[in-house]
Design a protein around this motif. Structure first.
Motif, PDB file in Angstrom:
ATOM      1  N   VAL A 110      14.569 -10.876  12.882  1.00  0.00           N
ATOM      2  CA  VAL A 110      14.494  -9.618  12.136  1.00  0.00           C
ATOM      3  C   VAL A 110      15.422  -8.616  12.808  1.00  0.00           C
ATOM      4  O   VAL A 110      15.308  -8.372  14.003  1.00  0.00           O
ATOM      5  N   ARG A 111      16.351  -8.063  12.016  1.00  0.00           N
ATOM      6  CA  ARG A 111      17.296  -7.081  12.552  1.00  0.00           C
ATOM      7  C   ARG A 111      17.199  -5.802  11.740  1.00  0.00           C
ATOM      8  O   ARG A 111      17.008  -5.826  10.533  1.00  0.00           O
ATOM      9  N   TYR A 112      17.345  -4.684  12.412  1.00  0.00           N
ATOM     10  CA  TYR A 112      17.348  -3.369  11.772  1.00  0.00           C
ATOM     11  C   TYR A 112      18.764  -2.826  11.832  1.00  0.00           C
ATOM     12  O   TYR A 112      19.285  -2.582  12.919  1.00  0.00           O
ATOM     13  N   GLU A 113      19.374  -2.673  10.662  1.00  0.00           N
ATOM     14  CA  GLU A 113      20.750  -2.199  10.601  1.00  0.00           C
ATOM     15  C   GLU A 113      20.938  -1.287   9.410  1.00  0.00           C
ATOM     16  O   GLU A 113      20.173  -1.332   8.455  1.00  0.00           O
ATOM     17  N   LYS A 114      21.977  -0.457   9.473  1.00  0.00           N
ATOM     18  CA  LYS A 114      22.305   0.357   8.310  1.00  0.00           C
ATOM     19  C   LYS A 114      23.128  -0.496   7.357  1.00  0.00           C
ATOM     20  O   LYS A 114      23.786  -1.450   7.765  1.00  0.00           O
ATOM     21  N   GLY A 115      23.020  -0.177   6.107  1.00  0.00           N
ATOM     22  CA  GLY A 115      23.771  -0.949   5.128  1.00  0.00           C
ATOM     23  C   GLY A 115      23.743  -0.300   3.769  1.00  0.00           C
ATOM     24  O   GLY A 115      23.032   0.668   3.537  1.00  0.00           O
ATOM     25  N   ASN A 149      15.124  -2.334   0.665  1.00  0.00           N
ATOM     26  CA  ASN A 149      14.922  -2.001   2.079  1.00  0.00           C
ATOM     27  C   ASN A 149      15.095  -3.190   3.001  1.00  0.00           C
ATOM     28  O   ASN A 149      15.075  -3.034   4.209  1.00  0.00           O
ATOM     29  N   ALA A 150      15.211  -4.397   2.434  1.00  0.00           N
ATOM     30  CA  ALA A 150      15.359  -5.591   3.257  1.00  0.00           C
ATOM     31  C   ALA A 150      16.070  -6.674   2.470  1.00  0.00           C
ATOM     32  O   ALA A 150      16.056  -6.678   1.243  1.00  0.00           O
ATOM     33  N   CYS A 151      16.672  -7.615   3.189  1.00  0.00           N
ATOM     34  CA  CYS A 151      17.258  -8.771   2.523  1.00  0.00           C
ATOM     35  C   CYS A 151      17.233  -9.956   3.476  1.00  0.00           C
ATOM     36  O   CYS A 151      17.198  -9.798   4.697  1.00  0.00           O
ATOM     37  N   LEU A 152      17.220 -11.134   2.908  1.00  0.00           N
ATOM     38  CA  LEU A 152      17.263 -12.382   3.668  1.00  0.00           C
ATOM     39  C   LEU A 152      18.666 -12.936   3.511  1.00  0.00           C
ATOM     40  O   LEU A 152      19.124 -13.141   2.386  1.00  0.00           O
ATOM     41  N   LEU A 153      19.357 -13.125   4.612  1.00  0.00           N
ATOM     42  CA  LEU A 153      20.705 -13.664   4.536  1.00  0.00           C
ATOM     43  C   LEU A 153      20.620 -15.129   4.131  1.00  0.00           C
ATOM     44  O   LEU A 153      19.870 -15.908   4.734  1.00  0.00           O
ATOM     45  N   GLN A 154      21.362 -15.483   3.103  1.00  0.00           N
ATOM     46  CA  GLN A 154      21.287 -16.826   2.551  1.00  0.00           C
ATOM     47  C   GLN A 154      21.657 -17.880   3.584  1.00  0.00           C
ATOM     48  O   GLN A 154      22.566 -17.702   4.386  1.00  0.00           O
ATOM     49  N   ASN A 198      16.696  -2.225   6.423  1.00  0.00           N
ATOM     50  CA  ASN A 198      17.397  -0.943   6.474  1.00  0.00           C
ATOM     51  C   ASN A 198      16.771  -0.089   7.580  1.00  0.00           C
ATOM     52  O   ASN A 198      15.598   0.232   7.534  1.00  0.00           O
ATOM     53  N   LYS A 199      17.554   0.255   8.576  1.00  0.00           N
ATOM     54  CA  LYS A 199      17.003   0.973   9.729  1.00  0.00           C
ATOM     55  C   LYS A 199      16.612   2.411   9.404  1.00  0.00           C
ATOM     56  O   LYS A 199      15.901   3.045  10.160  1.00  0.00           O
ATOM     57  N   PHE A 200      17.037   2.908   8.251  1.00  0.00           N
ATOM     58  CA  PHE A 200      16.688   4.263   7.863  1.00  0.00           C
ATOM     59  C   PHE A 200      15.428   4.328   7.003  1.00  0.00           C
ATOM     60  O   PHE A 200      14.977   5.412   6.657  1.00  0.00           O
ATOM     61  N   SER A 201      14.865   3.176   6.648  1.00  0.00           N
ATOM     62  CA  SER A 201      13.652   3.191   5.829  1.00  0.00           C
ATOM     63  C   SER A 201      12.446   3.560   6.693  1.00  0.00           C
ATOM     64  O   SER A 201      12.429   3.331   7.898  1.00  0.00           O
ATOM     65  N   ASN A 202      11.424   4.123   6.056  1.00  0.00           N
ATOM     66  CA  ASN A 202      10.242   4.554   6.792  1.00  0.00           C
ATOM     67  C   ASN A 202       9.311   3.366   7.078  1.00  0.00           C
ATOM     68  O   ASN A 202       9.558   2.245   6.608  1.00  0.00           O
ATOM     69  N   LEU A 203       8.259   3.606   7.822  1.00  0.00           N
ATOM     70  CA  LEU A 203       7.344   2.545   8.255  1.00  0.00           C
ATOM     71  C   LEU A 203       6.731   1.820   7.062  1.00  0.00           C
ATOM     72  O   LEU A 203       6.683   0.587   7.043  1.00  0.00           O
ATOM     73  N   GLU A 204       6.292   2.548   6.059  1.00  0.00           N
ATOM     74  CA  GLU A 204       5.680   1.930   4.877  1.00  0.00           C
ATOM     75  C   GLU A 204       6.660   0.998   4.174  1.00  0.00           C
ATOM     76  O   GLU A 204       6.312  -0.132   3.796  1.00  0.00           O
ATOM     77  N   SER A 205       7.878   1.429   4.006  1.00  0.00           N
ATOM     78  CA  SER A 205       8.900   0.609   3.354  1.00  0.00           C
ATOM     79  C   SER A 205       9.216  -0.636   4.163  1.00  0.00           C
ATOM     80  O   SER A 205       9.399  -1.718   3.606  1.00  0.00           O
ATOM     81  N   ARG A 206       9.287  -0.480   5.472  1.00  0.00           N
ATOM     82  CA  ARG A 206       9.559  -1.633   6.336  1.00  0.00           C
ATOM     83  C   ARG A 206       8.460  -2.681   6.213  1.00  0.00           C
ATOM     84  O   ARG A 206       8.732  -3.868   6.033  1.00  0.00           O
TER      85      ARG A 206
END
Length: 90
Positions: free
Chosen positions: A23-28, A33-38, A46-54
């Motif tokens: 699991v990595r937190y990065e801007k993009g 708010n998240a994606c799985l690299l194929q 997304n490192k800018f998303s809040n706790l609930e979104s994460r």
């Protein structure tokens, strides 16, 4: 229903780590708010998303993943099953 705390986030991250995911937190520029690299076991949040979104993003991805239960301990298996049951109730 998952509690929206740092402890829940840590439990989700540890479950994925044990299952072999990173699991990595990065801007993009991704809209969600998240994606799985194929074809890899890397989840980018997304490192800018809040706790609930994460928590919601990781939980949603975790429900969809095929995780080998043999890699997990008893508590993690119970947590994963609870997570998948929560999905059925929604």
């Amino acid at each position: 229903m998952l509690s929206l705390t740092n402890h829940t986030l840590e439990k989700l991250e540890m479950l994925l780590k044990t299952a072999g995911y990173k699991v990595r937190y990065e801007k993009g520029n991704f809209k969600t708010n998240a994606c799985l690299l194929q074809n890899s076991k890397v989840i980018v949040i997304n490192k800018f998303s809040n706790l609930e979104s994460r928590i919601n993003s990781i939980a949603e991805l975790t429900r969809e993943l095929e995780i080998d239960y043999k890699l997990l301990d008893e508590k993690q298996v119970a947590f994963l099953q609870q997570l998948k049951q929560t999905n059925l109730q929604l």
